[in-house]
Design a protein around this motif. Structure first.
Motif: not given
Length: 338
Positions: A252-258
């Motif tokens: 989820l946090f990787e989704l926020f970053e990308r």
């Protein structure tokens, strides 16, 4: 179609699970539903609801929890949206700042996060009509120059340029004056054309500096750029439902970053007439399988220009979050229309 009794029991189950986070058994359903029926009858209804995919039995527990399909039926057919309490209305009554559009959008994202204790997200407008308002160069150490770009919508962007030569403040002022004289009030495409035609008038290394400034201006003035402003991501770490699966939380946090996939999802909210809700797998994004997203479009002068929303666990108080998203969208629309 579910019978009235089945709807009441499903509504009670979802509300109790949202409140307590524990599987709901027949005894609790009998107590909170207000129905004068036996536990055996309740269990039979639960079996029917499970076969329909509205509830599930976790592990060997006697109680049940709602599925994404159960949440969807609850939100679409059973939910009673609450009026906002006074403690929630107070931050909203102060409105949003109107002095700078980017600051206004950021404040809306922070307000959503503050009021819901989840992640607040705002999709910024496509910058189709953004013009250059002002350029400034400031000298830094080690042959670096700070480029300051101010756009017509009040946004201020900084970029650091690595140069081959040392420039004095007067030389940097000369370069800035040239760009401000020839380029103020122009879009990215016009800016590049003007500099290509006029840069011959500027001598030596300053010409290279001007060309570099134009390149750095592209992502600021380009008409196709959109962005997400996200606030309060760390609030999701406090959600027991999400923190229990650290692998999914990391995704989820990787989704926020990308941001790219999330951008596309938020864009769907631009086409909605009002509040739109994605529950679990409805988003089409695996990191959001345990989350719900509540979005609403916002306007400027009557035209939809973006979407805002809240991202949190599927076990959220929809009756409380929905009006917060709706009212914040109205506030942002009002602030951007002034």
């Amino acid at each position: 179609m579910l019978s009235d009794r089945a709807q009441i029991l499903l509504k009670t189950l979802v509300e109790r699970y949202i409140a307590d986070g524990q599987p709901v058994g027949s005894k609790a359903l009998s107590h909170y539903s207000g129905l004068d029926i036996s536990s055996a009858t309740i269990r039979n209804v639960m079996v029917d609801l499970e076969q329909l995919g509205f509830v599930a039995s976790p592990h060997t527990s006697a109680g049940r929890i709602p599925t994404s399909l159960g949440y969807r039926f609850f939100v679409d057919s059973l939910l009673s949206v609450q009026q906002l309490h006074a403690d929630k209305l107070q931050p909203l009554s102060n409105g949003l700042p109107v002095d700078n559009p980017q600051r206004t959008i950021t404040a809306a994202s922070q307000l959503l996060s503050q009021l819901t204790h989840f992640a607040g997200v705002v999709l910024t407008p496509r910058r189709q009509d953004v013009l250059l308002k002002h350029i400034e160069f400031l000298p830094l150490s080690d042959r670096r120059v700070l480029l300051i770009l101010v756009t017509s919508d009040g946004d201020v962007q900084n970029r650091i340029i690595q140069t081959n030569s040392l420039f004095s403040q007067s030389e940097l002022s000369e370069a800035a004056n040239f760009l401000n004289a020839h380029c103020t009030g122009r879009t990215w495409h016009n800016l590049r054309q003007v500099v290509e035609n006029e840069v011959r008038a500027v001598k030596g290394e300053l010409a290279a500096l001007l060309n570099t400034a134009v390149v750095y201006s592209q992502d600021v003035l380009s008409g196709d750029t959109e962005n997400l402003v996200i606030s309060g991501e760390r609030n999701l770490l406090d959600s027991d439902d999400l923190a229990a699966n650290m692998g999914r939380l990391r995704q989820l946090f990787e989704l926020f970053e990308r941001k790219t996939a999330l951008l596309q999802l938020m864009e769907a909210g631009n086409r909605a007439e009002g509040v739109k809700i994605f529950i679990g797998g409805e988003s089409g994004l695996a990191p959001l399988d345990d989350c719900s997203i509540i979005t609403a479009p916002y306007h400027a002068n009557g035209e939809v220009i973006g979407t805002l929303g809240v991202i949190g666990p599927t076990r959220m108080a929809y009756e409380r979050i929905i009006p917060i998203v709706d009212v914040t969208a109205r506030l942002l629309s009002s602030a951007l229309s002034q």
